[in-house]
Every structure is written in C-alpha cells, then in structure tokens.
Design a protein around this motif. Structure first.
Motif, PDB file in Angstrom:
ATOM      1  N   VAL B 190      83.156-105.359  14.450  1.00 44.67           N
ATOM      2  CA  VAL B 190      81.940-105.524  14.891  1.00 44.67           C
ATOM      3  C   VAL B 190      81.408-106.754  14.785  1.00 44.67           C
ATOM      4  CG1 VAL B 190      79.475-104.493  14.894  1.00 44.67           C
ATOM      5  CG2 VAL B 190      81.161-102.909  14.669  1.00 44.67           C
ATOM      6  N   ILE B 191      80.883-107.464  15.897  1.00 45.44           N
ATOM      7  CA  ILE B 191      80.524-108.787  15.821  1.00 45.44           C
ATOM      8  C   ILE B 191      79.078-108.709  15.919  1.00 45.44           C
ATOM      9  CG2 ILE B 191      79.993-110.959  17.247  1.00 45.44           C
ATOM     10  CD1 ILE B 191      82.820-111.041  16.693  1.00 45.44           C
ATOM     11  N   TYR B 192      78.447-109.566  14.881  1.00 43.99           N
ATOM     12  CA  TYR B 192      76.887-109.628  14.788  1.00 43.99           C
ATOM     13  C   TYR B 192      76.458-111.155  15.127  1.00 43.99           C
ATOM     14  CZ  TYR B 192      77.918-105.815  11.522  1.00 43.99           C
ATOM     15  OH  TYR B 192      78.155-104.834  10.839  1.00 43.99           O
ATOM     16  N   SER B 193      75.645-111.108  16.255  1.00 43.69           N
ATOM     17  CA  SER B 193      75.231-112.278  16.729  1.00 43.69           C
ATOM     18  C   SER B 193      73.930-112.967  15.904  1.00 43.69           C
ATOM     19  CB  SER B 193      74.652-112.084  18.322  1.00 43.69           C
ATOM     20  OG  SER B 193      73.298-111.124  18.105  1.00 43.69           O
ATOM     21  N   HIS B 194      73.525-114.206  15.777  1.00 41.30           N
ATOM     22  CA  HIS B 194      72.356-114.850  15.411  1.00 41.30           C
ATOM     23  C   HIS B 194      71.135-113.821  15.853  1.00 41.30           C
ATOM     24  CE1 HIS B 194      74.006-118.695  13.365  1.00 41.30           C
ATOM     25  NE2 HIS B 194      74.718-118.403  14.427  1.00 41.30           N
ATOM     26  N   ARG B 195      71.129-113.759  17.238  1.00 42.08           N
ATOM     27  CA  ARG B 195      70.009-113.008  17.566  1.00 42.08           C
ATOM     28  C   ARG B 195      69.715-111.759  17.073  1.00 42.08           C
ATOM     29  NH1 ARG B 195      66.900-111.756  23.015  1.00 42.08           N
ATOM     30  NH2 ARG B 195      66.886-109.583  23.249  1.00 42.08           N
ATOM     31  N   GLY B 196      70.794-110.851  16.858  1.00 38.60           N
ATOM     32  CA  GLY B 196      70.844-109.687  16.127  1.00 38.60           C
ATOM     33  C   GLY B 196      70.314-109.614  14.853  1.00 38.60           C
ATOM     34  N   ILE B 197      71.045-110.677  13.935  1.00 39.27           N
ATOM     35  CA  ILE B 197      70.691-110.588  12.524  1.00 39.27           C
ATOM     36  C   ILE B 197      69.221-111.006  12.514  1.00 39.27           C
ATOM     37  CG2 ILE B 197      71.121-111.867  10.538  1.00 39.27           C
ATOM     38  CD1 ILE B 197      74.236-112.031  11.392  1.00 39.27           C
ATOM     39  N   PHE B 198      68.663-111.950  13.249  1.00 44.03           N
ATOM     40  CA  PHE B 198      67.407-112.492  13.138  1.00 44.03           C
ATOM     41  C   PHE B 198      66.384-111.352  13.331  1.00 44.03           C
ATOM     42  CE2 PHE B 198      63.794-114.495  14.655  1.00 44.03           C
ATOM     43  CZ  PHE B 198      63.598-115.969  14.214  1.00 44.03           C
ATOM     44  N   LEU B 199      66.783-110.677  14.440  1.00 44.73           N
ATOM     45  CA  LEU B 199      65.761-109.465  14.804  1.00 44.73           C
ATOM     46  C   LEU B 199      65.792-108.324  13.756  1.00 44.73           C
ATOM     47  CD1 LEU B 199      66.117-109.319  18.713  1.00 44.73           C
ATOM     48  CD2 LEU B 199      64.144-110.097  17.406  1.00 44.73           C
ATOM     49  N   HIS B 200      67.197-108.061  13.050  1.00 47.98           N
ATOM     50  CA  HIS B 200      67.281-106.768  12.218  1.00 47.98           C
ATOM     51  C   HIS B 200      66.517-107.436  10.969  1.00 47.98           C
ATOM     52  CE1 HIS B 200      69.668-105.236   8.925  1.00 47.98           C
ATOM     53  NE2 HIS B 200      69.607-104.097   9.486  1.00 47.98           N
ATOM     54  N   SER B 201      66.632-108.908  10.487  1.00 48.39           N
ATOM     55  CA  SER B 201      65.868-109.266   9.290  1.00 48.39           C
ATOM     56  C   SER B 201      64.373-109.057   9.377  1.00 48.39           C
ATOM     57  CB  SER B 201      66.361-110.815   9.151  1.00 48.39           C
ATOM     58  OG  SER B 201      67.817-110.974   8.976  1.00 48.39           O
ATOM     59  N   MET B 202      63.986-109.411  10.828  1.00 46.45           N
ATOM     60  CA  MET B 202      62.434-109.113  10.992  1.00 46.45           C
ATOM     61  C   MET B 202      62.084-107.872  10.775  1.00 46.45           C
ATOM     62  SD  MET B 202      61.016-111.498  13.903  1.00 46.45           S
ATOM     63  CE  MET B 202      59.100-111.954  13.894  1.00 46.45           C
ATOM     64  N   ALA B 203      62.987-106.831  11.261  1.00 48.01           N
ATOM     65  CA  ALA B 203      62.683-105.372  11.018  1.00 48.01           C
ATOM     66  C   ALA B 203      62.563-105.123   9.363  1.00 48.01           C
ATOM     67  CB  ALA B 203      63.796-104.771  11.808  1.00 48.01           C
ATOM     68  N   LEU B 204      63.334-105.574   8.782  1.00 49.41           N
ATOM     69  CA  LEU B 204      63.497-105.344   7.317  1.00 49.41           C
ATOM     70  C   LEU B 204      62.226-105.743   6.726  1.00 49.41           C
ATOM     71  CD1 LEU B 204      66.995-106.609   6.085  1.00 49.41           C
ATOM     72  CD2 LEU B 204      65.916-104.239   5.829  1.00 49.41           C
ATOM     73  N   GLY B 205      61.369-106.832   7.215  1.00 49.08           N
ATOM     74  CA  GLY B 205      59.911-107.300   6.952  1.00 49.08           C
ATOM     75  C   GLY B 205      58.774-106.481   6.997  1.00 49.08           C
ATOM     76  N   LEU B 206      59.078-105.666   7.983  1.00 54.98           N
ATOM     77  CA  LEU B 206      58.156-104.713   8.514  1.00 54.98           C
ATOM     78  C   LEU B 206      57.335-103.760   7.676  1.00 54.98           C
ATOM     79  CD1 LEU B 206      59.388-103.759  12.035  1.00 54.98           C
ATOM     80  CD2 LEU B 206      57.682-105.319  11.658  1.00 54.98           C
ATOM     81  N   ALA B 207      56.156-103.658   7.453  1.00 49.57           N
ATOM     82  CA  ALA B 207      55.413-102.949   6.840  1.00 49.57           C
ATOM     83  C   ALA B 207      55.838-101.326   6.647  1.00 49.57           C
ATOM     84  CB  ALA B 207      53.887-102.941   6.653  1.00 49.57           C
ATOM     85  N   ASP B 208      56.205-100.870   7.771  1.00 41.11           N
ATOM     86  CA  ASP B 208      56.660 -99.707   8.174  1.00 41.11           C
ATOM     87  C   ASP B 208      58.245 -99.198   7.795  1.00 41.11           C
ATOM     88  OD1 ASP B 208      53.958 -98.833   8.507  1.00 41.11           O
ATOM     89  OD2 ASP B 208      54.165 -98.556  10.615  1.00 41.11           O
ATOM     90  N   THR B 209      58.847-100.331   7.574  1.00 41.30           N
ATOM     91  CA  THR B 209      60.139-100.168   7.111  1.00 41.30           C
ATOM     92  C   THR B 209      60.394-100.186   5.676  1.00 41.30           C
ATOM     93  OG1 THR B 209      61.146-102.203   7.776  1.00 41.30           O
ATOM     94  CG2 THR B 209      60.938-100.750   9.266  1.00 41.30           C
ATOM     95  N   VAL B 210      61.120-101.420   5.231  1.00 44.72           N
ATOM     96  CA  VAL B 210      61.300-101.737   3.855  1.00 44.72           C
ATOM     97  C   VAL B 210      60.259-102.688   3.325  1.00 44.72           C
ATOM     98  CG1 VAL B 210      63.263-102.642   2.397  1.00 44.72           C
ATOM     99  CG2 VAL B 210      63.633-101.370   4.329  1.00 44.72           C
ATOM    100  N   GLY B 211      59.607-103.334   4.287  1.00 50.40           N
ATOM    101  CA  GLY B 211      58.547-104.324   3.935  1.00 50.40           C
ATOM    102  C   GLY B 211      58.835-105.507   2.953  1.00 50.40           C
ATOM    103  N   MET B 212      60.212-105.887   3.181  1.00 47.21           N
ATOM    104  CA  MET B 212      60.633-107.142   2.256  1.00 47.21           C
ATOM    105  C   MET B 212      59.628-108.294   2.400  1.00 47.21           C
ATOM    106  SD  MET B 212      64.880-107.039   2.515  1.00 47.21           S
ATOM    107  CE  MET B 212      64.815-108.553   1.181  1.00 47.21           C
ATOM    108  N   SER B 213      59.480-109.005   1.493  1.00 44.04           N
ATOM    109  CA  SER B 213      58.395-109.823   0.947  1.00 44.04           C
ATOM    110  C   SER B 213      58.680-110.907  -0.125  1.00 44.04           C
ATOM    111  CB  SER B 213      57.318-108.983   0.432  1.00 44.04           C
ATOM    112  OG  SER B 213      56.309-109.801  -0.249  1.00 44.04           O
TER     113      SER B 213
END
Lengths: 537, 537
Positions: B190-213
């Motif tokens: 499976v190939i991960y693109s810069h865009r995919g990793i960027f958006l996935h990382s942003m999703a990890l920072g959401l208060a309603d998911t993992v809220g990484m800080s």
C-alpha cells in the motif's frame, strides 16, 4: 490513496447520519426555535432543490443579508453543496458599498431577512444582476417593493426533502465569498474553496487550537456575514456540535441568558462583544460555568479584559488572530507544556498575545532588515501562506497590495517571542512613526484599558512638524468616573509603563469611539475627528 | 485559496521552528538516549543529504528493517522529504516474504538495525535491486558480509546539517510504502501519499478522535514497520509532541517502566501488548497515572481487558480500528454527549465496540440485502472511502479483491448501532457459517477471555457434514488454573450468554495461540492445528 475530494457535502452527510438528533437552537424575529440536524439537513435539501428550480447554476453567486439563524445556516450548505457560491454580505456597510459588492460579485439571487428588506428596497434599482429576492422570515407575508420576491418557507414547502447534492465537485471549486469591510476604497472580495473550508474546519477541531467537538454547545456571536462566522457553522455541522444562533439585535443581556439557558461551552466574537458581556455580568448575576472557551479575535483583546474573564469569572479565554483573507484562523493563544511552571501573571502575558501559528500554515515576519529575531521585541509585518489563505482578491486589481511571491502580507505589525507566540503590535498603517522610531498604538490602548475607569481607548497618530507623527489617546470612561478621572490621572498611570517619548501628547475624553461595521475601532474616522478637535482647540 | 500542497516537510518545519527543545526519548541497543527536535531535524537533514550523495532520486524506494527508535524516525522524514518513498519492512515476516517485498518494491537502499543484519545476510543474494546497506547502530563497526555497506552515523557525520528538503512536491507524491502481513499468498503493498499522511495526521489531532497534542508524551509501541506506527511519529513531529520510542526487544516490564519514568500520556499498540502490560501491572506496582489514553487496534480488544484498564487502574482506553489499507485510523470509540447519562456498564458496552467513523471518511456496511439497519444486530461487510484510504495494491493484480466501485471492502463483518458505533463481528473469512446462520468467532472469544482463568482464546470453524461449519474454541489458561478449570467450567460460563447453537462443539486447551508477525491470532494456522488435533482424537 483515493482521490476523494474535500467537500462540504461530507460535513452535512456526517451530521445527517451520525448526529440526526443533535440540536440547532435558533433565535429569530419571533423567538427561539429548536431544530434537529435531521430537520436542518432535510430543510437544506429542500432549499437546494428550490434554488435548482429557480435556475441556479454551478458557479452562480447567491447573496445573503442575514443575522445568525437556522435559515442562514441552511444557506451555508445548500448553496455550496449545489456547486454555487454563498456570498455573505455585511449589511452594516454603507449602501454604496453594498451596491458595489452585490454588483461586483454578480449575485443572481439574494436571501434577505425581513427586517433588512427596507435596506434592499432603497438600493434595488442599482443592482444589475439580481434575478430575485428570497425573504427569510417566520411571517406569512412581508409587504415589499422588491420583485420578483419569494418566501423562503414557501420555497421549502415546495422543495424536495430528498434532493441529492452534487458529489463530483473538484475540491478547489469556490464555495463562499466574503468582502472585507474596507476602511478606504471599495471592499475587496475573498473566495473560499471547498478544500480551504474543509481544512480550516479540521484545524478548528485540533486539540491544540479550539478543539471543537461533538460535546460542545457552540454559539457564534461573530456574524455569519463575517468570514463565515469564523468557520464555526461548518465545523459544528461536521463534528455534530450543538449550535446556538443568537439571531437579530442581540444585547449583552441576551447573550448571557443564552449561555446560561443552553449551557453554551464555546462562544466566539470580537473584543467589543466581550467588553459588553463583561459589563453585563459585573452588574447582574448569571451562571456561565458551562463555558470552556471564549474565542476572541478581529482585533486585539485588552489584557485587562482577559484577566477579568479568566481570574474573576473563571472563564477560559482563547485569544486568536485572523482576517477575511485567512478563513480566518491563523494564530491562537493556547497554553503549551512550556508554560506549566509559569506564574498566573506570566500566563496572562502569554494569553494577551495572539498566539502560535495554527498547524497547516506557514508564516514569516518581515522587519526592516529581513526576518525578525524571536525576542518579543523586534517588529515586522506578518506574512502567511497555506491552504486556507486566499491567493488573491476576487476580480480586483488591488491583489498586488497584499499578495506577493506566494505570500499574504497581512498589514499587521507583530513581534514574536522565543516560544513562537506572536503579538500584534499594530496595523502597518496605524503604527505611529515618531522621530524615526515606532510606537505601537495597541500597546498604549491596552495599558489605558487596564485602568479601572476606562471603558475603551484608541490611540491614533497626528502629524507633527518635528517628530513626523505623535500619538493622541481617545478615551471613553466608564459611568461614574467622569468626576474623579482626568487627563493627568491617566498620564500618571501610563508613565511608569512606557518610555517618555511613547506617552501620548494628549488624552481626549469621548462619549464613544467610532467603530467599523464589525466592531473594530475605525481609526481613519478617529484621526479625522481628532484632527478637527485639535484644530478647534 | 492558495494551492499550497499538503506535505511532510511542513510537519518537520513546525517541529524545528516551534518545538526545538521538545524531546525524543529513544531506546536503542545500548540504552536510552534523549534528543531535542532541533537535533532530530538537523540529523534528518544530514541523512537526506547523505542519501542524495548516494544517488537516491525522487521516487526511489528506501527500505527499513528497524525497531522504534530515533534513527527510524529520522528516516521517516528524510526519505519522503527528499521525494523518495520510505518502505517500512516487517522483519518478522518469513524470509521468503521479505525477499518478495524487497524485490517487489524494488528497494534501492536498505536501512537496517545491527541485530537484524544476520537476517539480511541470509537473503542478500536474492535481492535484485539493492544498491547498498546502511547499518543503524550505536556501535562503531559491525562485521557483515553485506556489501556495499555504510554506517548510518558515519553518513550523518559527513552529511549537511543545513540541507534543504524538496518543497515543490505534488501532494499526491508517494511518501511511504507498507506491505500487509498476509496470511495467505504474498504480502500486498500500500502506497501512502504526502496528502494522505498529512490529512491522517490532522485527524489524529482532532478533539473527537485521539486529540494528539503538544502536551502529550506519546509512546508508539506498535512497530514503526506496521502502518507507520499508526501515524504517531508524523503527528508527534507536527504537533511538537514528546516521543518515547521503546526500541528493540521490549518486555511488558520495560514498557511499564518507560511509562512511569517518562510520564507517558498516550500509548498505542495491539491487544496482545496490553494483555501483557496488564499482567505485569497486576503482579508489580507501577505509577501509570500519567496515562490519559491507551490506543488499541489491530484486532478487537476483549471487553474484560478494557474494563480492567478503565475500572481497576483508571487508565482510559481508546479502542480503534484500522488496517494497512486505511493509514490506519478509520474508527475510534470515543464517548460522545449521548452517553453522559449512561451507567458504567453501558459505557463499557460502547467502549468494547470499535467506534465511530473518523471525520473525513465515508463508510457503508453491505449485508446480504444491501446496506444494513443501524440496530446493532444486522451484520454486513464494512466498506470505506476517503483521502487516507488506499485506492489499490501497489503493482498487484489482486487489487480487485478489495477495491471495487471506488470503495475499499475491508473484509470485516460488522454491526452498527443506533448511535453509529460499529462493532467488528468477524473477518468475512473467519465468520462461522452454521446451518445458514452466522456465528461470530470474535464474540465467543471475548466472552471466553472475560473468564478469570482465561489468558487468551481463539475460535475457529471446522467443516461439518450437517451444519456446514461448527465453532471450536482454543484456550490458553493463566498460570495456576490448569487444575481447577476444565472444558465444562467454560461451557457452563458461556451457556447463559449465547443461543445453544452458537456454543463451541469443543474447547481445546493449548500452551499458546499461533500469531501473525504483528500479534494477531493466526486463524489459518490454528484451523490446521485444530483439524489435526481432532483427527488425532
């Protein structure tokens, strides 16, 4: 990775599927109403189908002149999710500017609140592209000379509740349009794309920014015509956040009541709103303990106000920075781990700054000799870059004034400290240039506003033969202080805080400070007023 | 809006500018070391310049065989920020599979930990495209037959600490490559693109998911070769999160010590890791009160384990779901406002589910007759779509097995309840089809693992003449229970919980359950074992 575009349809889809029972509390002309997201999305589909019936095409601009309420929220999604562009119009602009932007945007339809109909009636003959007016009201009929006229609720009754939104849009398709409330010249338009709004909304949900969440009850006091109410309606719909929309002609009392009654956790507005609220809660008791954040931007919040909210009322304050050109969230003052050992005083110093760059954006600060030092002292102009920063003004040859080499030059003069916290020192054009040095009008204003007798203070430059420019302070006193506070009281107060040459040459007491339509000090008008005042003396 | 691409360079840029003093704690072969982000980014620049010197071009694949440590983190950024592709290799795969994926990916260079060099020496003659080996070690020299061989720290010494990364990349440029640990056939990439990793990382920072800080101290126990350690190294760098990298050959004891010593707030791994940690903290005292979240995915976490963490140790548990094809975060079980009035028991029911769809993704659940009802009962296969979901297997004609009509069909059978919480019921291929009805092996396993005597349990189907398939349970008892617990004890325990026809036809006691290289039950091997076992009886 899949090439699925970043679109507003996904936000609405999430509210509809996952949060159908969550609420939108909407205050309109006839009182407070409550809707579920299921109802809101169904009404949005009806509106989109009605616009389609009226002939609205992809790319068409649809204007709104409206307060913050559920119908405006529906338009926020129905228009862009049909491929059209929502043009939110600041109805507090002058009639000339409103005519200019409606014509410049080439708006095809206007959605207008009943109370704002008279405003449009006065200018309707000068609107070149408008094909119809849709009146948003709880009333059955409104007498008007506008023509052709449609009633929003009638359109919804005839609309299709299962209407499908366009799903094959490119993510760079324009979704929104907002004009800056320019203090000189005609307003300049900024186009927001689906991609930009999507990423900005995601940024609003980050734990390290506002952390918007399904658990929040969010009240955007900032007008929905003002940079998409800072993106809160979009993020709220996406995350399933309960929304409280405060409607027309609200007062500080009404805001306090709404926060208390609906247990609002997060609210957003400009400093003048919070100065008003503070005055209200100092005079009357409310239970505002539900608030976990008061988001404040638009202009610098006085430190004394932040302290009052945080220390006296235990209400966390989120100082932020943005502009029409930045969607708007660009900086936010959230504490980080380096501050854990700081004193309350030191934390307040940081809270009074506009904060750190939001993840996803780039910035640079350009001073007289290139990028400035991170010392909290050297001043430079803030430039921004990123996927929710505008790249131009819409069809406007003034684009080059602000957009150069791939950067937005904000026109804001700032300093940045060792931790990367940025403080707005002034607008480039409001900075006072005295004897070859710079004086920050904002610093002087904040110090004055920290005095217990001062309600508002604005400092402007007046031309000076020897020093080029000198600062003059304009002060509005709180009620009851008129007899006990004079110019010398305040000068005495300022002296220990500033170098001698920073002190204002005069302090003028006023009944009020002129403000822009979005509540910022209107320094241009104030300068004229002060010049006249001095001439009279 | 500006067309600024979503790239990994921005994440590193943020760590370098805003969080230069924040720490990366790295455990290697010789002990625990500490680096600042300033040092890590400088070392990353040196590595990128060294790779450039070695002739690495845009698009080249660079493989890693490495544990979780700072050098692996540096490779995570140096490779994609040079326009090349980081291929993280699961060194626990069979030698045949490792040869297959290195050749299939056409890896040009391999970065390898000193202790894994012997593994490569055995297969080096079969590697077709590898131009050199870079040994990551604290030692000065390592004797090896690999050739040509380079030492990571030597390369860094000669590297340029001010090397500039590529900034004009398209956001869809491949950044990473990971092969699934297939249980049958060759692994699929499976190939991960810069865009995919960027958006996935942003999703990890959401208060309603993992809220990484920035405030977190994050320890990814999940291997860095396993779906980018679930994206934590990327999000940590971006948000300035302190990282603790647990290094090679860690034990439950070591993990508990690291959490205690470095005050880890957030950690991530598969259920077997947390079963091990639970056993350790039940036997020895630790202060793990810093933990605000234990992120668990990879396979379903037994409810009994979640309860132990939450109720006995007051450690919040974040049950999540993803796969190599989904970057991986797709579902996460975070409480929402609808659960505020629920009992602890009801909340645990929800925590035991994999949770809600993460904002940014789309999903559908396809049952026998189209999309399933949201009743928590009807079973269907989960299909996903979104900007961090793969669109294909890399150069593989098996793409059509999972990717159809723009959707990823996950092969996981799930139910969804009224609130939108999804529960994995089984793999499509592990589901037991008995007499035309479906039996969930996972439900039986979780119930068995809730028994105080049971350490692990796996349930598989064996062919049956009359009923087509029937379930057989395989159980590993905890030490000390061998004499007091027998088949009938456990059958007695299961009976009140399930319909009669769901009960296993037999319960086999084992010393261990065979597992995949990433710690999941290897059901195919277990089925063979059980078939043999039954034949022997």
């Amino acid at each position: 990775m899949m090439q699925t575009p970043l679109l507003l349809t996904q936000m609405m889809d999430r509210a509809e599927k996952y949060f159908p029972k969550k609420k939108v509390i909407s205050r309109t002309e006839s009182g407070v109403q409550s809707f579920t997201y299921k109802e809101i999305v169904e009404r949005t589909r009806r509106l989109a189908s009605a616009l389609h019936q009226l002939g609205v095409q992809k790319g068409d601009k649809i204007g709104t002149l409206a307060w913050n309420h559920h119908r405006h929220l529906e338009a926020y999604f129905a228009v862009p999710c049909s491929g059209a562009v929502l043009h939110t119009i600041n109805f507090r602009l002058s009639p000339e500017h409103i005519i200019y932007i409606i014509n410049h945007a080439e708006d095809r339809f206007l959605l207008v609140d009943a109370d704002l109909v008279p405003l449009l009636e006065k200018i309707k003959d000068k609107l070149r592209n408008v094909k119809g007016y849709i009146i948003m009201t709880d009333q059955e009929k409104v007498e008007t000379s506008l023509s052709p006229v449609y009633f929003y609720e009638d359109l919804l009754t005839d609309g299709d509740p299962t209407y499908s939104f366009i799903e094959d849009l490119d993510e760079n398709t324009p979704a929104g349009l907002c004009y800056t409330s320019a203090t000189t010249g005609n307003p300049k338009g900024v186009i927001y794309s689906h991609r930009g709004i999507f990423l900005h909304s995601m940024a609003l949900g980050l734990a390290d920014t506002v952390g918007m969440s399904e658990k929040d009850i969010a009240m955007a006091v900032v007008p929905m015509f003002h940079v998409n109410a800072w993106g809160m309606p979009f993020a709220s719909m996406w995350f399933g956040t309960t929304q409280v929309l405060p409607g027309p002609y609200f007062t500080p009392k009404l805001l306090a009541e709404l926060i208390q009654e609906y247990k609002v956790t997060l609210t957003a507005g400009v400093p003048t709103i919070w100065l008003g609220l503070l005055k209200e809660i100092e005079e009357n008791p409310y239970d505002l303990s539900s608030l976990r954040g008061v988001l404040c931007g638009g202009s610098a919040a006085p430190r004394s106000m932040i302290e009052a909210f945080e220390q006296k009322y235990n209400i966390p304050f989120l100082h932020a920075y943005g502009m029409t050109e930045t969607s708007p969230m660009a900086l936010i003052s959230v504490s980080n781990s380096s501050q854990e050992s700081l004193s309350m005083e030191e934390r307040m110093d940081i809270k009074a700054k506009q904060g750190m760059l939001v993840p996803g954006l780039d910035m640079k600060i350009v001073g007289k000799d290139g990028e400035v030092k991170w010392d909290g002292k050297e001043m430079g102009e803030l430039a921004l870059r990123g996927p929710w920063i505008a790249s131009e003004y819409y069809n406007d040859d003034r684009t080059g004034d602000a957009f150069r080499d791939g950067w937005l030059y904000t026109g804001d003069v700032v300093t940045i400290d060792e931790q990367g916290y940025i403080k707005i020192v002034d607008r480039t054009k409001d900075l006072i240039k005295s004897g070859g040095e710079w004086i920050s009008s904002v610093d002087l204003e904040n110090s004055l506003m920290a005095h217990e007798a001062v309600f508002e203070a604005a400092v402007v430059a007046i031309p000076h033969e020897q020093w080029q420019e000198r600062p003059i302070a304009c002060v509005v006193l709180k009620d009851g202080y008129q007899d006990s506070v004079c110019k010398e009281t305040l000068m005495e107060f300022l002296r220990p805080q500033f170098a001698k040459w920073w002190l204002p040459d005069d302090i003028l007491f006023m009944k009020e400070i002129p403000k822009t339509s979005v509540g910022k000090f209107l320094k241009r008008a104030l300068r004229d007023q002060v010049k006249n005042h001095l001439n009279k003396v």
